[in-house]
Enzyme design. Structure first.
Site, PDB file in Angstrom:
ATOM      1  N   TYR A 178       0.922  -1.153  -0.056  1.00 28.29           N
ATOM      2  CA  TYR A 178      -0.056   0.003   0.029  1.00 28.29           C
ATOM      3  C   TYR A 178       1.016   1.111   0.223  1.00 28.29           C
ATOM      4  O   TYR A 178       1.763   1.344   0.706  1.00 28.29           O
ATOM      5  CB  TYR A 178      -1.003  -0.117   1.228  1.00 28.29           C
ATOM      6  CG  TYR A 178      -1.627   1.118   1.428  1.00 28.29           C
ATOM      7  CD1 TYR A 178      -3.026   1.548   0.567  1.00 28.29           C
ATOM      8  CD2 TYR A 178      -1.383   2.030   2.340  1.00 28.29           C
ATOM      9  CE1 TYR A 178      -3.482   2.788   0.593  1.00 28.29           C
ATOM     10  CE2 TYR A 178      -2.323   3.252   2.631  1.00 28.29           C
ATOM     11  CZ  TYR A 178      -3.324   3.505   1.661  1.00 28.29           C
ATOM     12  OH  TYR A 178      -4.036   4.576   2.000  1.00 28.29           O
ATOM     13  N   LYS A 191       4.617   8.593   8.983  1.00 25.23           N
ATOM     14  CA  LYS A 191       4.331   7.790  10.195  1.00 25.23           C
ATOM     15  C   LYS A 191       5.434   8.243  11.486  1.00 25.23           C
ATOM     16  O   LYS A 191       5.175   9.382  11.928  1.00 25.23           O
ATOM     17  CB  LYS A 191       4.347   6.378  10.005  1.00 25.23           C
ATOM     18  CG  LYS A 191       2.902   6.183   9.216  1.00 25.23           C
ATOM     19  CD  LYS A 191       2.432   4.694   9.161  1.00 25.23           C
ATOM     20  CE  LYS A 191       1.181   4.600   8.243  1.00 25.23           C
ATOM     21  NZ  LYS A 191       1.260   4.013   7.126  1.00 25.23           N
ATOM     22  N   ASP A 222       9.465   2.914  -0.485  1.00 24.49           N
ATOM     23  CA  ASP A 222       8.286   3.345   0.461  1.00 24.49           C
ATOM     24  C   ASP A 222       8.568   2.957   1.985  1.00 24.49           C
ATOM     25  O   ASP A 222       8.104   2.118   2.254  1.00 24.49           O
ATOM     26  CB  ASP A 222       7.054   3.043  -0.088  1.00 24.49           C
ATOM     27  CG  ASP A 222       5.902   3.962   0.909  1.00 24.49           C
ATOM     28  OD1 ASP A 222       6.045   4.496   1.604  1.00 24.49           O
ATOM     29  OD2 ASP A 222       4.756   3.618   0.527  1.00 24.49           O
TER      30      ASP A 222
HETATM   31  C1  LIG Z   1       0.608   4.546   5.876  1.00 32.38           C
HETATM   32  C2  LIG Z   1       1.374   4.423   4.560  1.00 32.38           C
HETATM   33  C3  LIG Z   1       1.403   5.294   3.515  1.00 32.38           C
HETATM   34  C4  LIG Z   1       0.221   6.252   3.566  1.00 32.38           C
HETATM   35  O1  LIG Z   1       0.364   7.242   4.344  1.00 32.38           O
HETATM   36  P1  LIG Z   1      -0.881   8.159   4.852  1.00 32.38           P
HETATM   37  O2  LIG Z   1      -0.182   9.379   6.110  1.00 32.38           O
HETATM   38  O3  LIG Z   1      -1.787   7.435   5.622  1.00 32.38           O
HETATM   39  O4  LIG Z   1      -1.298   9.050   3.934  1.00 32.38           O
HETATM   40  C5  LIG Z   1       1.760   4.970   2.464  1.00 32.38           C
HETATM   41  N1  LIG Z   1       2.799   3.964   2.250  1.00 32.38           N
HETATM   42  C6  LIG Z   1       3.036   3.207   3.109  1.00 32.38           C
HETATM   43  C7  LIG Z   1       4.025   2.016   3.170  1.00 32.38           C
HETATM   44  C8  LIG Z   1       2.252   3.228   4.507  1.00 32.38           C
HETATM   45  O5  LIG Z   1       2.167   2.303   5.392  1.00 32.38           O
END
Ligand SMILES: *Cc1c(COP(=O)(O)O)cnc(C)c1O
Length: 428
Positions: free
Chosen positions: A143, A266, A238
């Site tokens: 994701y 995060k 990511d």
């Molecule tokens: C949580 C997450 C996102 C999205 O971040 P948001 O702050 O919720 O928009 C993108 N990539 C990864 C790997 C994530 O865990």
């Protein structure tokens, strides 16, 4: 036990679609009523009914120091008192940029944004603008936020371009995203052989945390790096979830692989909306105002969010922080395995740093298809059995779990006592 949460959820559903501001919070996967929280301190949460829980969600990762950490709260209060936002540069942003580029050296330059979604969307646009190519690769089960180009699932058959995984995403946008199986060496070889010189970017969670928890093979990540270098494709790690979570330098430091671009979020905001993307200087130079790739944000680099991030990153930079966090996580998981075995249940775990996965299956999965084979109904029963005993796990079998530095012996003891009773309850 949950009457106040039930009341608030009922009222919320009239005013907020599904009663929540992000879908997984609705408990649709596990059933029942989402818990409404009143406060958190350290590893513990208190809900609106006064129930207390050991927290293994940590706001989906950011709360690595536990809730209401005194240094983070103090930094936020001091900064807030001097204005909440300027929409102009501040020295704090420079401090954060210096710390990020030092902790994650593949990021020669960095731009701050407000969410992980913004970071990944911007990194994709930048990779496309820099290479002058449109096609990208993502992996099934990873994701990357809710940007159009990334809300894509595999088309029918291998090596076909993707279909939108959400209504409202134009098929022509999804058509430039190729979706491959995580850890499949054969698929990346074939795809690069056929399309390598047309690929703008490969985006990957270097440890997958949005299909429960799946480890990459080191050989696989190395090969991805080689193929991207050979074809001039931008490799994007990511690390929105894994950054400052699996280790101080993120998964790239753990595996010793340098991506071209990295996205963070995060933990880097410590619970406030701060995120970033960054990497090779020549690529970042393509970004406005230097280059032709446009990207902007009214609240980007917001001082209060930056202050929370700085305080958090300074705390996690303390010597031994991640050794201790990983040890706590492993000890808790060893205990869970022991209790599951005593109850005669198939159960596997995986972890790295302060991030973990639980599976009701005999062995830990290596891709999305294997994750789908674990026993979801049993997880859902376990989730509720733990919730009633004061342990808050992610309300879905497809999410990773998180341990904070505030978790210690009392929290593990509470968790394992709850698990012993929960496993016995769901055994039949
Ligand atoms: C949580 C997450 C996102 C999205 O971040 P948001 O702050 O919720 O928009 C993108 N990539 C990864 C790997 C994530 O865990």
């Amino acid at each position: 036990m949950f009457s106040q949460s039930e009341k608030l959820f009922k009222e919320s559903q009239a005013l907020i679609p599904g009663g929540v501001n992000s879908p997984v919070r609705a408990f649709r996967a596990v059933g029942g009523t989402p818990i409404f929280f009143r406060e958190g301190k350290g590893a513990w949460l208190t809900d609106v009914d006064g129930n207390r829980y050991v927290d293994y969600v940590g706001s989906w990762g950011p709360m690595i120091l536990g809730h209401a950490h005194p240094e983070v709260i103090a930094a936020v209060q001091e900064t807030a008192a001097r204005s909440l936002s300027f929409g102009a540069p501040t020295g704090l942003e420079l401090e954060l940029a210096a710390l990020l580029t030092r902790l994650v050296p593949s990021m020669e330059q960095v731009r701050l944004v407000s969410s992980g979604t913004e970071a990944t969307m911007s990194a994709i646009r930048l990779a496309r603008g820099f290479t002058g190519r449109n096609k990208i690769i993502k992996f099934e089960g990873c994701y990357h936020g809710h940007g159009d180009a990334l809300l894509v699932k595999a088309g029918s058959g291998a090596l076909t371009f993707g279909n939108p995984s959400s209504a409202g995403v134009p098929p022509q946008v999804a058509a430039d995203t190729l979706v491959l199986d995580y850890n499949s060496m054969a698929q990346i070889e074939t795809t690069f052989a056929q399309l390598g010189d047309e690929l703008a970017a490969v985006i990957i969670e270097p440890v997958a945390g949005n299909m429960n928890f799946v480890m990459p093979s080191l050989e696989y990540l190395r090969r991805l790096r080689e193929l991207c270098s050979k074809h001039g494709t931008v490799l994007i790690f990511d690390e929105v979830m894994t950054g400052f979570r699996v280790g101080l330098g993120g998964a790239q430091a753990v595996f010793g692989i340098q991506p071209d671009l990295t996205t963070l979020g995060k933990v880097m905001g410590g619970g406030l909306p701060a995120a970033a993307f960054g990497g090779r200087r020549d690529i970042m130079a393509a970004l406005a105002p230097l280059g032709a790739v446009y990207q902007a944000g009214t609240l980007s680099g917001n001082p209060v969010a930056v202050a929370a991030g700085l305080a958090t990153l300074r705390a996690v930079s303390a010597p031994g922080f991640f050794d201790k966090l990983a040890a706590t996580t492993s000890e808790m998981l060893r205990g869970l395995k022991r209790e599951a075995a005593a109850a005669g249940l198939p159960f596997a775990t995986q972890s790295l740093g302060g991030m973990f996965g639980l599976f009701f299956s005999d062995k830990a999965p290596t891709d999305f298809k294997e994750v789908m084979q674990s026993d979801k109904d049993r997880f859902n029963q376990f989730f509720h059995a733990m919730l009633r005993r004061g342990v808050y796990l992610a309300p879905s079998a497809f999410e990773a779990g998180f341990v904070s530095a505030a978790h210690g012996a009392p929290e593990i003891e509470h968790t394992l006592a709850a698990a012993q009773a929960a496993f016995a309850e769901i055994r039949h």
